[in-house]
Design an enzyme around this catalytic site. Sequence first.
Site, short mmCIF file in Angstrom:
data_model
loop_
_atom_site.label_atom_id
_atom_site.label_comp_id
_atom_site.label_asym_id
_atom_site.label_seq_id
_atom_site.Cartn_x
_atom_site.Cartn_y
_atom_site.Cartn_z
N LYS A 70 3.26 -7.24 -6.87
CA LYS A 70 2.92 -8.67 -6.91
C LYS A 70 1.84 -9.03 -5.90
O LYS A 70 0.88 -9.75 -6.23
CB LYS A 70 4.19 -9.50 -6.68
CG LYS A 70 3.95 -11.01 -6.65
CD LYS A 70 5.21 -11.79 -6.94
CE LYS A 70 6.37 -11.36 -6.09
NZ LYS A 70 6.21 -11.67 -4.66
N THR A 72 -0.35 -7.05 -4.61
CA THR A 72 -1.58 -6.38 -5.03
C THR A 72 -2.28 -7.19 -6.11
O THR A 72 -3.50 -7.39 -6.07
CB THR A 72 -1.25 -4.97 -5.55
OG1 THR A 72 -0.60 -4.23 -4.52
CG2 THR A 72 -2.51 -4.23 -5.97
N ARG A 93 1.95 -14.45 2.74
CA ARG A 93 2.91 -14.41 3.85
C ARG A 93 2.59 -13.26 4.80
O ARG A 93 1.91 -12.31 4.44
CB ARG A 93 4.34 -14.23 3.31
CG ARG A 93 4.87 -15.39 2.52
CD ARG A 93 6.22 -15.06 1.90
NE ARG A 93 6.07 -14.01 0.89
CZ ARG A 93 7.09 -13.31 0.40
NH1 ARG A 93 8.31 -13.50 0.86
NH2 ARG A 93 6.89 -12.39 -0.51
N LYS A 104 10.86 -1.42 2.06
CA LYS A 104 10.08 -2.19 1.09
C LYS A 104 8.58 -1.97 1.24
O LYS A 104 7.83 -1.97 0.29
CB LYS A 104 10.41 -3.68 1.24
CG LYS A 104 9.68 -4.56 0.24
CD LYS A 104 10.14 -6.01 0.37
CE LYS A 104 9.36 -6.92 -0.58
NZ LYS A 104 7.98 -7.11 -0.18
N ALA A 272 12.50 -14.38 0.52
CA ALA A 272 12.86 -15.25 -0.60
C ALA A 272 14.31 -15.10 -1.02
O ALA A 272 14.81 -15.93 -1.76
CB ALA A 272 11.95 -14.98 -1.79
N PHE A 300 9.70 -12.19 -4.47
CA PHE A 300 10.56 -11.65 -5.52
C PHE A 300 10.27 -12.31 -6.87
O PHE A 300 9.12 -12.63 -7.17
CB PHE A 300 12.02 -11.76 -5.11
CG PHE A 300 12.35 -11.01 -3.85
CD1 PHE A 300 11.99 -9.67 -3.72
CD2 PHE A 300 12.98 -11.62 -2.78
CE1 PHE A 300 12.28 -8.96 -2.55
CE2 PHE A 300 13.27 -10.91 -1.62
CZ PHE A 300 12.92 -9.58 -1.50
N PHE A 380 0.11 1.12 -14.68
CA PHE A 380 0.22 2.37 -13.94
C PHE A 380 -0.31 3.50 -14.81
O PHE A 380 -0.29 3.41 -16.05
CB PHE A 380 1.68 2.66 -13.56
CG PHE A 380 2.20 1.84 -12.40
CD1 PHE A 380 2.64 2.46 -11.25
CD2 PHE A 380 2.26 0.46 -12.47
CE1 PHE A 380 3.12 1.72 -10.18
CE2 PHE A 380 2.74 -0.29 -11.41
CZ PHE A 380 3.18 0.35 -10.25
N TRP A 408 -5.19 -2.23 -8.49
CA TRP A 408 -4.97 -1.20 -7.47
C TRP A 408 -6.12 -0.20 -7.52
O TRP A 408 -6.67 0.20 -6.49
CB TRP A 408 -3.64 -0.48 -7.71
CG TRP A 408 -3.21 0.39 -6.55
CD1 TRP A 408 -2.29 0.07 -5.60
CD2 TRP A 408 -3.68 1.71 -6.24
NE1 TRP A 408 -2.17 1.10 -4.69
CE2 TRP A 408 -3.01 2.13 -5.06
CE3 TRP A 408 -4.60 2.58 -6.81
CZ2 TRP A 408 -3.23 3.36 -4.45
CZ3 TRP A 408 -4.85 3.81 -6.21
CH2 TRP A 408 -4.14 4.20 -5.04
#
Length: 554
Positions: A70, A72, A93, A104, A272, A300, A380, A408
């Site tokens: 997210k 990215t 954030r 994470k 979150a 999230f 991906f 990415w």
Amino acid sequence: MTFTDLSIATNATILPINEIADKAGIPRQALELYGNYKAKINVDSLPPATKLGQVVLVTAISPTPAGEGKSTVTVGLADAFNQLNESVIVALREPSLGPVMGVKGGATGGGFAQVLPMEDINLHFTGDIHAITSANNALAALIDNHLHQGNALNIDPRRIAWKRALDINDRALRQITIGLGGPLQGVPRQDGFDITVASEIMAVLCLATTLKDLKERLAQMVIAYTYDKEPITVRQLAVEGALTLLLKDAFKPNLVQTIEGTPAIIHGGPFANIAHGCNSLLATNTARRLADIVITEAGFGADLGAEKFMHIKSRKGNFHPDAVVIVATIRALKMHGGVEKTELTHPNASAVKRGMANLEKHVHTIRQFGIEPVIALNRFITDENEELEEVMNWALQHGVQIALTHVWENGGKGGLELAKLVKQELAKPKNFTMLYDETDSVEEKLRIIVQQVYGGSGIHLSDKAKKKLVELKKYGWDALPICMAKTQYSLSDQPALYGRPEGFTITIRDIIPKLGAGFLVCLTGDIMTMPGLPKQPAALKMDIDDDGNAVGLF
């Protein structure tokens, strides 16, 4: 050559922060330099805003261990708008050392869609979270000193609601005993630690609009109860001024840049699942003053960060998103369709089809707020065409705009299709609506969130929560928005229930008033406000070479 986020960031060309400030329209007198590539923004020194930019909120499906990317996509979307010559700023954030050193990871994006300097931002950055830790623990020390010095406020040591804080995952500190060793060592009592991003001071900093507002919100925080069970606030302890002093620099938003030189404002970092999961209101509004388009994210899935963005941040800031992006991946959809993480590289279009139920619910949730979402299908290299077509065909059949993104690998170029779709949505009129009013009863607000956002059947209040409801009504605290503390992995309060569970009931085990932040935290499931480290923490791979360069940081 194997690319890692760190190697890409290390080899990227980073511009002096003065040049990024010039691009964003920030005058030099409003810039406080933290070295060559980071700066604080003195908002009071900015020129008056002639108009405020539109807000694009990036959210996601329910996250899985497979990852969704997210942050990215958020960064890549901003770079895509930059490539389209739009006036844009990305507002994110700040990372917490808990997930950075745990499992994470960081919060600066990835690949060629990152914010720089990545190493600094993911570690100590400009010290904002450390300042919040200091303010939190200064308040804890002042409370215990008050007890030791005679307890003029008649505080019941068994009913102190304020915990100490640390910005690392440390399960051993969840429950502690302090004040042992005799009368000179203080008043013995049970205590504990929260992770700093769960501190109410973090939420206060992220929802305050001015230093004066920050000070007032700090003063309103409930820290304890008397022997007569009456609430005690920071104002009664008379230390809100000292706390504000500790936070005066941390309150200023931070300016950095993406790999492609797009201005980025990073500030505040509440989780979150145990807080409201959005960057600071001051940072978002600062970005809106400076750019036509502001790309921001909420933590999230749409059931957590996005719901709280709508009901808490938008309400406090008196604005709403002008467009919403929902990030999904084939890998995550397969997990929601019942595939184990170890089997995700194997083609399985039928699992993708089953997992689409989770994405469908998040689309439905955003639509309830009067906004038509755009799906970013984050591609991906292991994704098969048949799997991708399953999602694309579903979107076509359901009238949902969708774009394949590969930011990415390709940075902003990989997000151009998404940016064009979002731009179309920005041009359309909105009929934004909240799902509940603040004046609704707490029970009604909870039912609305559970039924309309989670897709559950209803709520169950524990005996403790029922007692808290009586207290809330007694003091007039019930007319506040809800901040649900819930697992991020499921729409329910049971982490193992992937996909789109139905017929479940959410158990509310406690309700904690956060008067400074201005919301009620409702605890569900086994949510911990101090997480623990995994068996193999990310810290085990981290190092520094002889030249002072970071190693193993993602």
